[in-house]
Design an enzyme around this catalytic site. Structure first.
Site, short mmCIF file in Angstrom:
data_model
loop_
_atom_site.label_atom_id
_atom_site.label_comp_id
_atom_site.label_asym_id
_atom_site.label_seq_id
_atom_site.Cartn_x
_atom_site.Cartn_y
_atom_site.Cartn_z
N HIS A 1 -28.54 82.65 66.26
CA HIS A 1 -28.63 81.57 65.04
C HIS A 1 -29.43 82.21 63.78
O HIS A 1 -28.86 82.02 62.88
CB HIS A 1 -29.25 80.49 65.65
CG HIS A 1 -28.46 79.60 66.45
ND1 HIS A 1 -27.22 78.91 65.42
CD2 HIS A 1 -28.48 79.05 67.77
CE1 HIS A 1 -26.80 78.10 66.52
NE2 HIS A 1 -27.44 78.27 67.78
N HIS B 1 -29.26 83.80 72.45
CA HIS B 1 -28.58 82.60 71.88
C HIS B 1 -29.22 82.23 70.62
O HIS B 1 -28.59 81.98 69.52
CB HIS B 1 -28.41 81.53 72.72
CG HIS B 1 -27.58 80.31 72.28
ND1 HIS B 1 -26.39 80.02 72.64
CD2 HIS B 1 -28.01 79.40 71.51
CE1 HIS B 1 -26.21 78.95 72.10
NE2 HIS B 1 -26.91 78.51 71.35
N GLU B 2 -30.65 82.41 70.51
CA GLU B 2 -31.17 81.63 69.34
C GLU B 2 -31.28 82.90 68.44
O GLU B 2 -31.31 82.62 67.13
CB GLU B 2 -32.74 81.09 69.75
CG GLU B 2 -32.76 80.12 70.91
CD GLU B 2 -31.99 78.87 70.63
OE1 GLU B 2 -31.67 78.56 69.50
OE2 GLU B 2 -31.19 78.25 71.52
N CYS C 1 -24.68 74.50 73.33
CA CYS C 1 -25.52 74.61 72.03
C CYS C 1 -25.45 73.24 71.48
O CYS C 1 -24.58 72.40 71.23
CB CYS C 1 -25.02 75.50 71.08
SG CYS C 1 -25.70 76.01 69.43
#
Length: 276
Positions: free
Chosen positions: A220, A216-217, A174
Site C-alpha cells: 500500500h 501487504h501493508e 483487504c
C-alpha cells in the site's frame, strides 16, 4: 538490532518488541488487513497458481536500490480531521505517491492511535495510512487482531532489506476491498529497516503471518494493491466483485472509475530499498 536470521518458530523478533510495540493497556486500536485464518498460519497453502508472476521483490533485494527519491512529508501532510474512513478501491488515493515521514510529534502518535481504532472496528489486523486517506509512509498492525491481546506494531518509513527464498500462497483480504478474498504469493519471511513512532531506527525480522501483514501493508505504501500480485486465474474469480466496486465508485462520485480491472496491466512492483 534483531538477528539476521529470519524467524521460523516465532513470527516477530523478540529482541525488538519493547522497542517498536505497545503491549495494549489503553483504549487505542488499529486494524485493516483481514485474513480468514488464525495467526498460526495453519491454512497456508503451498499450491502453485498459473500465470506470470509480478516482478519479484527478491530480485530488488539483491540489487539494493530504490527506484526514485521519496518526497518528505511536511507537518501539514500529517494533519487530519476525524472521523477518518477506509478508502476503497478504485479511489486514486490508493495509487498516489506516499511521502516519507520526517516529523515525529504528538500528531503522528495521534494518527497511529486513530488508525488502530479504525483497524479494530473493521475487524482488520493491519492498516496503512493511505487506506485512511493520508499519503505517508506509516503502517500499524496487530497479528492477533483483538484489542488488548498481542502487540500493536507501528512502522514508519519501512524498507525491505532481505526476503526469504521460500514463498507461500495464502488467502488475503483487504479493508479497501470489502468482502474480497483471494490467494496471493509472497515470501514467507522478510527483514526490514524502519523507524518507530519516536523516530528511532531499528531492524527487525518477521515471518509467517506478521511477515505477510507487513508485505501487504508495505505494498500500500508503494501504491500497489493486493490484486496486482494475483494471477489471471485468481483475478477471474474476483473480477465481478472488482467491477462492482468500480461501479460503486462511479455511482458515488459521478465520474468514471480511474482504473478498470478489465484494462489491468500487471505493474512493476518496487521493493522499497533505501533509508528509513
Amino acid at each position: 538490532m534483531a538477528s539476521t536470521n529470519l524467524l521460523q518458530s516465532s513470527s516477530i523478533s523478540c529482541t525488538l518488541l519493547p522497542h517498536l510495540s505497545r503491549h495494549i493497556s489503553h483504549s487505542t486500536n488499529l486494524r485493516l488487513y483481514h485474513s480468514s485464518s488464525s495467526s498460526n498460519n495453519q491454512s497456508i497453502s503451498f499450491k502453485t497458481l498459473k500465470g506470470t508472476p509480478l516482478l519479484d521483490v527478491s530480485a530488488h533485494a539483491k540489487r539494493r536500490f530504490t527506484s526514485k527519491e521519496v518526497e518528505v512529508a511536511s507537518p501539514s501532510d500529517l494533519l487530519f480531521e476525524s472521523p477518518l474512513k477506509i478508502v476503497e478501491y478504485p479511489d486514486p488515493i490508493l495509487r498516489a505517491a506516499n511521502k516519507k515521514i520526517d516529523t515525529f510529534d504528538d500528531n503522528l502518535k495521534k494518527l497511529a492511535d486513530v488508525m488502530f481504532d479504525i483497524m479494530y472496528k473493521t475487524d482488520g489486523i493491519g492498516l496503512s495510512a493511505p487506506q485512511v486517506g493520508i499519503n505517508v509512509h506509516l503502517m500499524v498492525f496487530n497479528p492477533e487482531g483483538e484489542r488488548g491481546i498481542g502487540d500493536e506494531i507501528v512502522l514508519v518509513n519501512p524498507r525491505i532489506s532481505k526476503v526469504s527464498q521460500k514463498k507461500v500462497h495464502f488467502e488475503e483480504g483487504c479493508l479497501s476491498f470489502p468482502g474480497i478474498y483471494a490467494d496471493v504469493e509472497r515470501p514467507e519471511s522478510v527483514k526490514i529497516d524502519a523507524r518507530d513512532i519516536s523516530g528511532e531506527r531499528f531492524t527487525i525480522s518477521l515471518s509467517k503471518l506478521p511477515a505477510r501483514i507487513f508485505q501487504h501493508e508495505f505494498d500500500h505504501l508503494e501504491g500497489t494493491l493486493f490484486f496486482d500480485r494475483m494471477t489471471e486465474d485468481v483475478i477471474d474469480s474476483i473480477r465481478a466483485q472488482l467491477q462492482a466496486l468500480e461501479k460503486k465508485y462511479e455511482d458515488k462520485t459521478g465520474v468514471p472509475s480511474p482504473e478498470k480491472v478489465d484494462n489491468r496491466r500487471r505493474p512493476r512492483v518496487v521493493a522499497g530499498f533505501g533509508k528509513s
